[in-house]
Design a protein around this motif. Structure first.
Motif, PDB file in Angstrom:
ATOM      1  N   MET A  33       4.284 -18.268   2.122  1.00  0.00           N
ATOM      2  CA  MET A  33       3.151 -17.713   2.841  1.00  0.00           C
ATOM      3  C   MET A  33       3.315 -17.962   4.337  1.00  0.00           C
ATOM      4  O   MET A  33       3.861 -18.977   4.752  1.00  0.00           O
ATOM      5  N   PRO A  34       2.873 -17.027   5.182  1.00  0.00           N
ATOM      6  CA  PRO A  34       3.044 -17.180   6.624  1.00  0.00           C
ATOM      7  C   PRO A  34       2.196 -18.307   7.183  1.00  0.00           C
ATOM      8  O   PRO A  34       1.272 -18.792   6.538  1.00  0.00           O
ATOM      9  N   LYS A  35       2.522 -18.699   8.388  1.00  0.00           N
ATOM     10  CA  LYS A  35       1.757 -19.730   9.062  1.00  0.00           C
ATOM     11  C   LYS A  35       0.355 -19.234   9.379  1.00  0.00           C
ATOM     12  O   LYS A  35       0.108 -18.036   9.454  1.00  0.00           O
ATOM     13  N   LEU A  36      -0.569 -20.177   9.562  1.00  0.00           N
ATOM     14  CA  LEU A  36      -1.919 -19.789   9.943  1.00  0.00           C
ATOM     15  C   LEU A  36      -1.892 -19.072  11.282  1.00  0.00           C
ATOM     16  O   LEU A  36      -1.214 -19.494  12.209  1.00  0.00           O
ATOM     17  N   PHE A  37      -2.607 -17.988  11.379  1.00  0.00           N
ATOM     18  CA  PHE A  37      -2.707 -17.252  12.641  1.00  0.00           C
ATOM     19  C   PHE A  37      -3.965 -17.759  13.330  1.00  0.00           C
ATOM     20  O   PHE A  37      -5.052 -17.273  13.100  1.00  0.00           O
ATOM     21  N   GLY A  38      -3.799 -18.779  14.189  1.00  0.00           N
ATOM     22  CA  GLY A  38      -4.958 -19.436  14.779  1.00  0.00           C
ATOM     23  C   GLY A  38      -5.745 -20.111  13.677  1.00  0.00           C
ATOM     24  O   GLY A  38      -5.209 -20.851  12.860  1.00  0.00           O
ATOM     25  N   ASN A  39      -7.048 -19.851  13.618  1.00  0.00           N
ATOM     26  CA  ASN A  39      -7.896 -20.417  12.582  1.00  0.00           C
ATOM     27  C   ASN A  39      -8.129 -19.448  11.435  1.00  0.00           C
ATOM     28  O   ASN A  39      -8.994 -19.666  10.599  1.00  0.00           O
ATOM     29  N   VAL A  40      -7.369 -18.371  11.423  1.00  0.00           N
ATOM     30  CA  VAL A  40      -7.510 -17.394  10.356  1.00  0.00           C
ATOM     31  C   VAL A  40      -6.765 -17.894   9.122  1.00  0.00           C
ATOM     32  O   VAL A  40      -5.606 -18.276   9.196  1.00  0.00           O
ATOM     33  N   LEU A  41      -7.421 -17.922   7.998  1.00  0.00           N
ATOM     34  CA  LEU A  41      -6.836 -18.453   6.777  1.00  0.00           C
ATOM     35  C   LEU A  41      -6.129 -17.360   5.994  1.00  0.00           C
ATOM     36  O   LEU A  41      -6.599 -16.231   5.917  1.00  0.00           O
ATOM     37  N   MET A  42      -5.011 -17.715   5.401  1.00  0.00           N
ATOM     38  CA  MET A  42      -4.290 -16.788   4.551  1.00  0.00           C
ATOM     39  C   MET A  42      -4.669 -17.051   3.103  1.00  0.00           C
ATOM     40  O   MET A  42      -4.698 -18.187   2.651  1.00  0.00           O
ATOM     41  N   ASP A  43      -4.944 -15.975   2.377  1.00  0.00           N
ATOM     42  CA  ASP A  43      -5.221 -16.080   0.956  1.00  0.00           C
ATOM     43  C   ASP A  43      -3.984 -15.634   0.193  1.00  0.00           C
ATOM     44  O   ASP A  43      -3.286 -14.723   0.601  1.00  0.00           O
ATOM     45  N   LYS A  44      -3.758 -16.262  -0.939  1.00  0.00           N
ATOM     46  CA  LYS A  44      -2.597 -15.927  -1.751  1.00  0.00           C
ATOM     47  C   LYS A  44      -3.049 -15.348  -3.079  1.00  0.00           C
ATOM     48  O   LYS A  44      -3.877 -15.931  -3.771  1.00  0.00           O
ATOM     49  N   GLU A  45      -2.489 -14.180  -3.432  1.00  0.00           N
ATOM     50  CA  GLU A  45      -2.793 -13.553  -4.701  1.00  0.00           C
ATOM     51  C   GLU A  45      -1.571 -13.641  -5.595  1.00  0.00           C
ATOM     52  O   GLU A  45      -0.444 -13.666  -5.127  1.00  0.00           O
ATOM     53  N   PRO A  46      -1.750 -13.691  -6.917  1.00  0.00           N
ATOM     54  CA  PRO A  46      -0.604 -13.799  -7.813  1.00  0.00           C
ATOM     55  C   PRO A  46       0.270 -12.554  -7.815  1.00  0.00           C
ATOM     56  O   PRO A  46       1.445 -12.616  -8.121  1.00  0.00           O
ATOM     57  N   LYS A  47      -0.301 -11.399  -7.496  1.00  0.00           N
ATOM     58  CA  LYS A  47       0.452 -10.156  -7.488  1.00  0.00           C
ATOM     59  C   LYS A  47       0.026  -9.309  -6.300  1.00  0.00           C
ATOM     60  O   LYS A  47      -1.059  -9.443  -5.780  1.00  0.00           O
ATOM     61  N   GLY A  48       0.904  -8.385  -5.915  1.00  0.00           N
ATOM     62  CA  GLY A  48       0.532  -7.433  -4.895  1.00  0.00           C
ATOM     63  C   GLY A  48       0.619  -7.986  -3.495  1.00  0.00           C
ATOM     64  O   GLY A  48       1.364  -8.920  -3.202  1.00  0.00           O
ATOM     65  N   ILE A  49      -0.164  -7.397  -2.599  1.00  0.00           N
ATOM     66  CA  ILE A  49      -0.123  -7.723  -1.175  1.00  0.00           C
ATOM     67  C   ILE A  49      -1.144  -8.806  -0.856  1.00  0.00           C
ATOM     68  O   ILE A  49      -2.327  -8.659  -1.177  1.00  0.00           O
ATOM     69  N   PRO A  50      -0.741  -9.884  -0.199  1.00  0.00           N
ATOM     70  CA  PRO A  50      -1.692 -10.942   0.178  1.00  0.00           C
ATOM     71  C   PRO A  50      -2.693 -10.437   1.212  1.00  0.00           C
ATOM     72  O   PRO A  50      -2.444  -9.453   1.917  1.00  0.00           O
ATOM     73  N   ASP A  51      -3.806 -11.123   1.319  1.00  0.00           N
ATOM     74  CA  ASP A  51      -4.833 -10.807   2.306  1.00  0.00           C
ATOM     75  C   ASP A  51      -4.819 -11.818   3.435  1.00  0.00           C
ATOM     76  O   ASP A  51      -4.378 -12.956   3.262  1.00  0.00           O
ATOM     77  N   VAL A  52      -5.335 -11.414   4.571  1.00  0.00           N
ATOM     78  CA  VAL A  52      -5.644 -12.329   5.660  1.00  0.00           C
ATOM     79  C   VAL A  52      -7.153 -12.304   5.839  1.00  0.00           C
ATOM     80  O   VAL A  52      -7.787 -11.247   5.699  1.00  0.00           O
ATOM     81  N   LYS A  53      -7.728 -13.457   6.093  1.00  0.00           N
ATOM     82  CA  LYS A  53      -9.165 -13.529   6.330  1.00  0.00           C
ATOM     83  C   LYS A  53      -9.409 -13.418   7.831  1.00  0.00           C
ATOM     84  O   LYS A  53      -8.958 -14.253   8.615  1.00  0.00           O
ATOM     85  N   LEU A  54     -10.097 -12.372   8.238  1.00  0.00           N
ATOM     86  CA  LEU A  54     -10.370 -12.123   9.649  1.00  0.00           C
ATOM     87  C   LEU A  54     -11.462 -13.050  10.163  1.00  0.00           C
ATOM     88  O   LEU A  54     -12.123 -13.741   9.387  1.00  0.00           O
ATOM     89  N   ASN A  55     -11.679 -13.046  11.474  1.00  0.00           N
ATOM     90  CA  ASN A  55     -12.609 -14.022  12.058  1.00  0.00           C
ATOM     91  C   ASN A  55     -14.070 -13.778  11.701  1.00  0.00           C
ATOM     92  O   ASN A  55     -14.926 -14.604  12.010  1.00  0.00           O
ATOM     93  N   ASN A  56     -14.373 -12.650  11.042  1.00  0.00           N
ATOM     94  CA  ASN A  56     -15.744 -12.433  10.566  1.00  0.00           C
ATOM     95  C   ASN A  56     -15.853 -12.647   9.061  1.00  0.00           C
ATOM     96  O   ASN A  56     -16.884 -12.355   8.458  1.00  0.00           O
ATOM     97  N   GLY A  57     -14.760 -13.142   8.461  1.00  0.00           N
ATOM     98  CA  GLY A  57     -14.764 -13.441   7.034  1.00  0.00           C
ATOM     99  C   GLY A  57     -14.251 -12.322   6.149  1.00  0.00           C
ATOM    100  O   GLY A  57     -14.047 -12.532   4.943  1.00  0.00           O
ATOM    101  N   LEU A  58     -14.045 -11.143   6.704  1.00  0.00           N
ATOM    102  CA  LEU A  58     -13.568 -10.012   5.922  1.00  0.00           C
ATOM    103  C   LEU A  58     -12.085 -10.186   5.591  1.00  0.00           C
ATOM    104  O   LEU A  58     -11.297 -10.608   6.424  1.00  0.00           O
ATOM    105  N   MET A  60      -8.413  -8.651   4.723  1.00  0.00           N
ATOM    106  CA  MET A  60      -7.628  -7.470   5.083  1.00  0.00           C
ATOM    107  C   MET A  60      -6.207  -7.644   4.548  1.00  0.00           C
ATOM    108  O   MET A  60      -5.619  -8.720   4.692  1.00  0.00           O
ATOM    109  N   PRO A  61      -5.622  -6.622   3.915  1.00  0.00           N
ATOM    110  CA  PRO A  61      -4.241  -6.748   3.437  1.00  0.00           C
ATOM    111  C   PRO A  61      -3.263  -7.034   4.565  1.00  0.00           C
ATOM    112  O   PRO A  61      -3.399  -6.507   5.665  1.00  0.00           O
ATOM    113  N   MET A  62      -2.268  -7.851   4.270  1.00  0.00           N
ATOM    114  CA  MET A  62      -1.274  -8.225   5.275  1.00  0.00           C
ATOM    115  C   MET A  62      -0.229  -7.140   5.524  1.00  0.00           C
ATOM    116  O   MET A  62       0.577  -7.235   6.451  1.00  0.00           O
ATOM    117  N   LEU A  63      -0.233  -6.122   4.684  1.00  0.00           N
ATOM    118  CA  LEU A  63       0.692  -5.010   4.853  1.00  0.00           C
ATOM    119  C   LEU A  63      -0.053  -3.726   4.529  1.00  0.00           C
ATOM    120  O   LEU A  63      -0.760  -3.650   3.516  1.00  0.00           O
TER     121      LEU A  63
END
Length: 315
Positions: A33-58, A60-63
């Motif tokens: 998994m990639p490094k934290l982008f500032g204080n944005v947390l990365m979520d990991k899913e077992p399959k498919g494209i991982p998400d990034v949590k944006l600064n408003n909590g939404l 968003m797919p990483m790709l």
């Protein structure tokens, strides 16, 4: 994105890995998994494209799938194929002239709208408070959707302050789930932040191995604003797909130079939106989550930075 030309989809096939590019290959697991982008947390899913949590909590797919340069039936077909392959982030813009086709593709895909992350952008001609609201409603009509997941100011031109105020109101009214910017440099971002009531969640800018945007990268991290790359392949300029360094790294991992480029973005914590009208490339671009670039790879790619735009018309 802002500038990805189909004519540059060249030479990628020369570096196909020996393994199959079947869709099933996408789901071999997500490594490194990639490094934290500032204080944005990365979520990991077992399959498919991982998400990034944006600064408003939404989330968003990483790709995602970009649509610049696609039009008519080719655009519609490509977006349908992208959604079928597994993409959930679809990026378009008024100035691309394909929002109608993207909307038709969304309908044709049969995917529940809630499963998609749809981005569009406010063009310069619609800058200003009243114009921005009208431009947004036009985009909704063309896309045949009731809301956008992300709406960006496409360029820092015209009445940016008025546009941002309109977008903030649309965001607070629930018509947009997140608002952001595109092609803003650090000074322009600072100006917007001086009056913004809602912080942008994304800045979509030109980013690739030849223009790594190190300063913007640091500034966006400091503000916990997600960096998103348009032209992640630099449109193939300067022979990116045949670059010796990328070729050697690709051979090392049994991947293609395109996959190495996208993996490099991913490991930097940057969301990329490659575009293709070729089904094989659409699938290939997704197959980046079952290998990891090591430190030597990352340092070698870092040395490719020319520190200058490949698209001066957008600077």
């Amino acid at each position: 994105m802002n500038s990805q030309n189909p004519k540059n989809e060249i030479s990628r096939r020369k570096f196909l890995q020996n393994s199959s590019l079947a869709t099933a290959g996408i789901y071999l697991g997500i490594l490194g998994m990639p490094k934290l982008f500032g204080n944005v947390l990365m979520d990991k899913e077992p399959k498919g494209i991982p998400d990034v949590k944006l600064n408003n909590g939404l989330k968003m797919p990483m790709l995602g799938f970009g649509t610049y340069g696609l039009s008519g039936e080719i655009c519609q077909k490509s977006v349908v194929e992208a959604i079928s392959a597994g993409y959930r982030l679809i990026d378009t813009a008024k100035v691309y002239g394909n929002e109608i086709e993207v909307g038709k593709a969304i309908k044709q895909s049969g995917i529940d709208r809630k499963q998609l992350f749809v981005t569009s952008k406010l063009w310069v001609d619609d800058a200003g408070y009243e114009n921005a609201k009208k431009g947004f409603e036009e985009t909704l009509r063309k896309l045949q959707v009731e809301y956008l997941d992300l709406y960006l100011i496409h360029r820092p031109r015209g009445d940016v302050k008025g546009s941002w105020k309109a977008m903030e109101e649309l965001y607070k009214a629930g018509k947009i789930r997140a608002i952001g910017i595109s092609n803003f440099d650090p000074a322009q971002l600072a100006d917007l932040l001086s009056y913004a009531q809602v912080k942008p969640v994304v800045n979509q800018i030109e980013t690739h191995a030849y223009f790594q945007q190190s300063n913007d990268y640091k500034v966006l991290k400091q503000h916990t604003i997600q960096m998103q790359a348009w032209a992640p392949f630099a449109e193939g300029s300067n022979g990116l797909f045949t670059n010796e360094t990328l070729t050697q790294i690709a051979k090392k991992h049994g991947k293609t130079t395109a996959q190495v480029s996208l993996r490099w973005h991913y490991q930097r914590g940057i969301v990329a939106i490659p575009r293709s009208s070729q089904k094989a490339h659409i699938i290939e671009n997704l197959d980046i989550f079952n290998f990891k670039l090591d430190d030597a790879d990352m340092k070698a790619i870092e040395k490719l930075d020319l520190n200058r735009t490949q698209f001066p018309e957008w600077s």
